[in-house]
Structure formats: C-alpha cells, structure tokens
Design an enzyme around this catalytic site. Structure first.
Site, PDB file in Angstrom:
ATOM      1  N   ARG A  50      20.973 103.724  25.613  1.00 28.15           N
ATOM      2  CA  ARG A  50      22.068 104.289  27.313  1.00 28.15           C
ATOM      3  C   ARG A  50      20.848 103.632  28.614  1.00 28.15           C
ATOM      4  NH1 ARG A  50      16.980 105.356  29.111  1.00 28.15           N
ATOM      5  NH2 ARG A  50      17.934 106.236  30.659  1.00 28.15           N
ATOM      6  N   ARG A  93      31.880 102.780  28.372  1.00 24.65           N
ATOM      7  CA  ARG A  93      31.217 104.272  29.561  1.00 24.65           C
ATOM      8  C   ARG A  93      31.478 103.237  30.669  1.00 24.65           C
ATOM      9  NH1 ARG A  93      25.205 106.260  29.304  1.00 24.65           N
ATOM     10  NH2 ARG A  93      26.101 108.033  31.009  1.00 24.65           N
ATOM     11  N   GLN A 200      17.352 113.421  30.038  1.00 23.13           N
ATOM     12  CA  GLN A 200      16.195 112.128  29.981  1.00 23.13           C
ATOM     13  C   GLN A 200      15.259 111.629  30.584  1.00 23.13           C
ATOM     14  OE1 GLN A 200      19.635 112.101  31.718  1.00 23.13           O
ATOM     15  NE2 GLN A 200      20.758 110.976  30.749  1.00 23.13           N
ATOM     16  N   ASP A 241      22.825 102.358  38.093  1.00 21.92           N
ATOM     17  CA  ASP A 241      24.253 101.809  37.447  1.00 21.92           C
ATOM     18  C   ASP A 241      25.199 100.625  38.407  1.00 21.92           C
ATOM     19  OD1 ASP A 241      22.755 104.365  36.013  1.00 21.92           O
ATOM     20  OD2 ASP A 241      24.280 103.149  34.432  1.00 21.92           O
ATOM     21  N   ASN A 251      24.102 105.814  39.712  1.00 22.76           N
ATOM     22  CA  ASN A 251      22.735 106.306  39.638  1.00 22.76           C
ATOM     23  C   ASN A 251      23.258 108.041  39.040  1.00 22.76           C
ATOM     24  OD1 ASN A 251      20.171 104.869  38.216  1.00 22.76           O
ATOM     25  ND2 ASN A 251      18.814 107.144  39.493  1.00 22.76           N
ATOM     26  N   LYS A 252      22.354 107.923  37.753  1.00 24.39           N
ATOM     27  CA  LYS A 252      21.925 109.034  37.246  1.00 24.39           C
ATOM     28  C   LYS A 252      21.919 110.769  38.119  1.00 24.39           C
ATOM     29  CE  LYS A 252      22.539 109.914  33.782  1.00 24.39           C
ATOM     30  NZ  LYS A 252      23.780 110.149  32.955  1.00 24.39           N
TER      31      LYS A 252
END
Lengths: 354, 354
Positions: A50, A93, A200, A241, A251-252
C-alpha cells in the site's frame, strides 16, 4: 547525501514482484513473490502493499508480468490482452492515482513499441518497470532535499498513516523529508498517529523509523489535538494518494482532521508527494473517488470482533483536505505554494518537458 | 416519561457491588460481584466499570462494603480504618471527580453519625450508597429532560466514548439526552466514534444503543472530520469526567479534537454531566489531573501487539476542552451557558440549597 532506507518494499526480481507483506508487520517480516499481474492486483487490494507510490511501482511490475504471460502473434492481439489485464489491475484500488498513472505509462510504452517484436515489447516493459522503480527512489531523494529545508532543527514532526519507505520504492515521501532532515544533521522527533482502522502508523511508521533509529512516539489518532494543545507538535508532514489541480489532497482517512487541528494551532501542514500523484484532470478534490473498504477492517482487530455483531459501520479509507489548509506541497520537482492551481501546473509542466 | 435503560451497570445487591464487566462487552455479557472495597477499587482501576458517574456510584458501594468489613469498638477507630480504605480507593483513578465526590460524601455521612453505634453507621452508609445510586438515575432523567430540548427532530448526533447507561446507574448523560430525545418522539441517528485506545464507542456505545434500537453508525475517531465535512453531523453531545469552575471540561482523550472539528464546521458542541462532575475548587481545566494509562492499552489489541516491541508510546486517557469550544453544559439542575463561571456556580448553588 541522504542515506537510503534498507527496507525493500517492492522489487522486480526472479520474474516476480517481491514485496514485504505489510499486513504482517511489525510482528513478522515476511516477503511475498507475486508472479502474475493478478497476484499483484490481489496484493494491492488486500494491502500486502500500500502507499500510493509503492502501488504505482508494484502496478508497473504487474503489467510487465502480465505482458510476459501473453501468448500472441501480433501487436493488436497482444495489446488487446494487455489492456484487459490492465483494466482489471486498475480496479484493485480507486483512490491512489499512481495506480492509473503507472498503468497508463506502461501501456503507452507498449504502444510506442508497436513496430517491434512481442519479445522486444516484453523486454521494453520489463525495463520500464525497473525505470519507474528507480525514478521513484530518485523522486523520494529529490522530495527529501526540497522538503527538509522546511523542517527546522529540533522539530517535533507529526505524521499520519505511513508515507515512508514502506509506501514507496525509496525512503519515503513524508518520512523521506524527515529522513533527509535527519541526514542533514537535524534533530527530529516524530509523533506517529496510529491511523485506524488499518494501523499503518503503529504497524509501519513506528516500525520503519525505529529500524532507522529516528526517535518516534506513537499516539492514537484521538491524541493528535492533545499534543498540539500541549505545543508538542511543530510541523505536520503527510503523504498523498491523489492531488487535484487546485491542490486539494486525498490522503488516508484522518488527514483532514489533522489539517484542521494544525490550522487551529498555527502549525504548518505540509504534503509530500511525487508529481505522479498529481491529477490535473480533476479541478478539485470533490472529484476524487473515495474508496469505501470493508466494515470488517473497523469491526475486527486481530480477527476478534470489537463492535457488536450487526453494527452499521462506515469505512471511507480516504478523505480530502482542502487546499486552504495546506501550507505547501513538497514534490520531486520543487515546492508548490498557494495558489496551487498555478504552482502545481508549473511544476507538472517542468516534468512534461523532461 | 422517559423509559429507563434495561442495562444494569452497577447495583448494590447481596452484599456486593454487582457490575457488568465492561472489558468483555460486546462479545460477552458477564457480571462481576465485588465483595470488598479493594475489589471495587480494582474494578475501577482495570475499567471493569468506567464512566465518571458510574465510578461515583461504585465507589459509594465500595465505601459501604469497606465499612461493613471494619471491626471496631469506637467511632475514632472505625473512622480511621475507613479513611485509610477510602484513601486507597480514591487513588484508583485520578481524573473523574465523581470518585472523590462520592467518597467525600460517604465519609461526611459517617462523621455525621458519629454519635450512633457502629452498626447504625454501617446501615446508614449502606442506605447512602443506595441513595447515591438512585440520585444518579434521577440525575440522568433530569439531564435528559433538559438536554433533549436542544436536539432537533431528525438530527445526526455525534458522540465520543461512552456516556451512556454503561457510564452511569441510569440511562446515561450524553446518551441519556439522546434517549430522552428519542422518547420525546424525535428521530435521531447517532454517529459513535470508536474511541481508541479502549474502544468504548465501538464496544459500549454502539452496543447499548443497538440494545435500545436507536440507529447508530460506528466510525473510527479519524473519520469524525470527514463526516462533519460531508454535513452528516448536526450536533455533538459528550459526557465529562471533571468540569472546572470556568467550564473547561476534562473528558475522554479525543474530545478536544472533536470540539475543534465541531467549531470549524459550525456544529453545536454540548457536554452532559451531573453537577457531581463539577469541581468548583479548580479555576480552570489546566488544574485537572490527566491520567496516563499503560502504553500496552495502545500497543496491544486483543492481546496481540500492533506496535513494534520497544516503541515509545503515549497514553493520556483524557484531554481538556476549553470552555470557548462548548456551546452549553447540560446538567441535572439545568443548562449552563457561557459565561460558565457564573452559570455553573449558580446551578451548583441551587444544588447546595436542596
């Protein structure tokens, strides 16, 4: 000048995409060999690998493996099969644009070699995958060099998720900036948000910084505000991302929250990402697709249920931080400052010229 | 009018403090009988029981159990032993003021009965523990009645941690307000933050709302900003562990972050707590002691390590939300609005008169 990280997140060796299995860190250090494009797609989907840049590199190797498996007499037949495989890989994804970017680049290379033999095209794609990997390493170094100038000696740096060696082929985007600052002789303390639901920060960021002997303190996401209030955070650096033309950053999940907190505490908020994460086709972050992942990743931890059976659970895996919350975007081509619509376009243009 | 919750969080029966073991919910519904003040202290420390008002009730029962176990001929000997036991109980957790409040009240009752026989004093303390329990139930109802007027029909209500039946002897503080709104015929959807590290939102809030058939969606703490950005949160209601004279509120870690997010999205942020959570001896939240709990609660989930061995980990269990982020404080005596130094003092005064 900057030392490379010793962590080999993804490599193209022995006819396989070799990856460290990130679902099993930090307790187990296991490598997985994906020998087909389908296996690479599955590794991306299940988050064995990832991180936007690492996904891009893995995808390139995947396309090369996919090409190698094709038996075709002529280019049209070859390319039709390749495209089909690429479409499936591209669906693994949705949010990280590096996946599409990498697949498109590999397909373009194939088309550019149209007149060559199938064998030659396969070799060319294999080379290109290695080039993408090498360029990612170089991009990390470049981001590190640009970005570390923004980090003062003695800083406490907060980061969210993992934008490190494990998210790239090199020494990281956000963590690359931190590593470059450390390599430049600066004393840096990192605060790593654990980053629920996939953890993460706890499993990957804390682990890889400890491997490199960079001081890191692990906190839950819910503590981010507390440590800012206590003035124990000087600067925030995160990865991305996908970045829209106006500088909105996907982003996350949780990044938006950290950006709001940073703004309220007058803490600079930086995003570090290669130009390949930029999607100039999207005017704003509202157009970025947000992946909804399985509720089980929230409801179960270590295969044990923490939520009641039958609970309604949301799991958006990303959020969008509006450009006005971002102090600067650190890319491999330079640092973009507001207004991003101009600065990002300019940096992307310089890339296109290369 | 409001229905009671059917969940018996803590009771005084058969010479024991009977508690539902909150560390084992939602997968197992197990009751624990604490037969001594030491066992009650341990249950509070290990979070078999938690939530400021519930801790207060459990402590009162604990003091009664402690008193019953004392063998003494005269009051001075009895009280000296009681005080020693109370001191130990008071050290079980530092932040929730209801613990100290409840112990002080029980000690005062003992002193007021000084002239009575030891047997009579023990009986009186047993009655007082039951009174504290009953008053907590009534306080919940009262907070619900006052608070539900602030919640509009059709609201999406975010809450953090568990300020429900499981945090009280009644139907909850923040969740009591929600239950009262539902009982008043309003359609309410709850967003429950999972509340790392102890996951009270996932394990307790989602569970007890589902038991009562109140719609609830579980999210990670990191998603709070995302859902506010998407306009899926109309109002926030949380509980409190201690409220300073100026209205600064100590509550579960992450509350401050949610309050900052609420302010940035123009969402009302309410705190619901009984007057017993008010600590007028503290001028501001800066004086509230913040419990630092074991790093293992962050590093291990379901007895499996999620952080690298040797990682530096912080675990402040609470944070302080400054009064300027709080729209109103809902108490059992009425709703306090800014400036809190005046409004809270007034409500507390009315209590003292009762």
């Amino acid at each position: 000048m900057s030392k490379e990280s010793q962590i080999k997140t993804v490599e193209y060796v022995d006819g396989a995409a070799r990856m460290i299995d990130q679902t099993r860190l930090p307790t187990e250090k296991v490598f997985v060999d994906c020998r087909s494009i389908e296996e690479v797609g599955n590794a991306i989907k299940t988050m064995i690998i990832r991180g936007a840049p690492a996904i891009g590199v893995a995808a390139a190797i995947g396309v090369s493996l996919g090409a190698n498996a094709i038996e075709a007499e002529d280019f049209d037949s070859f390319y039709a099969q390749l495209e089909k495989k690429c479409d499936a890989l591209g669906r693994s994804r949705p949010t990280a644009v590096n996946l599409a970017w990498s697949i498109d680049r590999m397909k373009r290379v194939a088309r550019d070699c149209k007149s060559q033999s199938i064998r030659q095209i396969k070799n060319r794609l294999q080379e290109e995958a290695q080039t993408i990997l090498q360029q990612d390493i170089a991009a990390n170094q470049s981001m590190g060099s640009f970005g570390q100038t923004l980090i003062e000696d003695g800083s406490n740096v907060m980061t969210h998720c993992n934008a490190g060696a494990l998210a790239t082929a090199g020494f990281g985007t956000a963590l690359g900036v931190i590593r470059a600052a450390v390599n430049a002789g600066k004393k840096i303390n990192v605060l790593a948000n654990e980053t629920r639901p996939f953890l993460q920060g706890a499993r990957l960021t804390a682990w890889e910084l400890m491997e490199d002997h960079i001081p890191v303190k692990l906190i839950t996401d819910s503590m981010a505000g507390y440590f800012m209030q206590k003035k124990e955070v000087d600067v925030v650096v995160v990865g991305a991302d996908r970045i829209a033309a106006n500088g909105d950053v996907a982003n996350k999940i949780g990044t938006y929250m950290v950006a709001i907190l940073a703004k309220n505490h007058n803490i600079p908020f930086y995003v570090a990402a290669p130009i390949s994460t930029l999607d100039l086709s999207l005017a704003s972050g509202a157009e970025i697709p947000i992946e909804e992942r399985s509720a089980d990743e929230v409801a179960e931890i270590n295969n044990k249920r923490v939520a009641p059976l039958g609970a309604v659970i949301a799991h958006p895996a990303f959020d969008v931080t509006p450009n006005e919350l971002i102090t600067a975007i650190i890319t491999d081509k330079g640092i973009a400052k507001p207004p991003y619509t101009e600065s990002l376009k300019q940096l992307a243009g310089e890339t296109a010229k290369v």
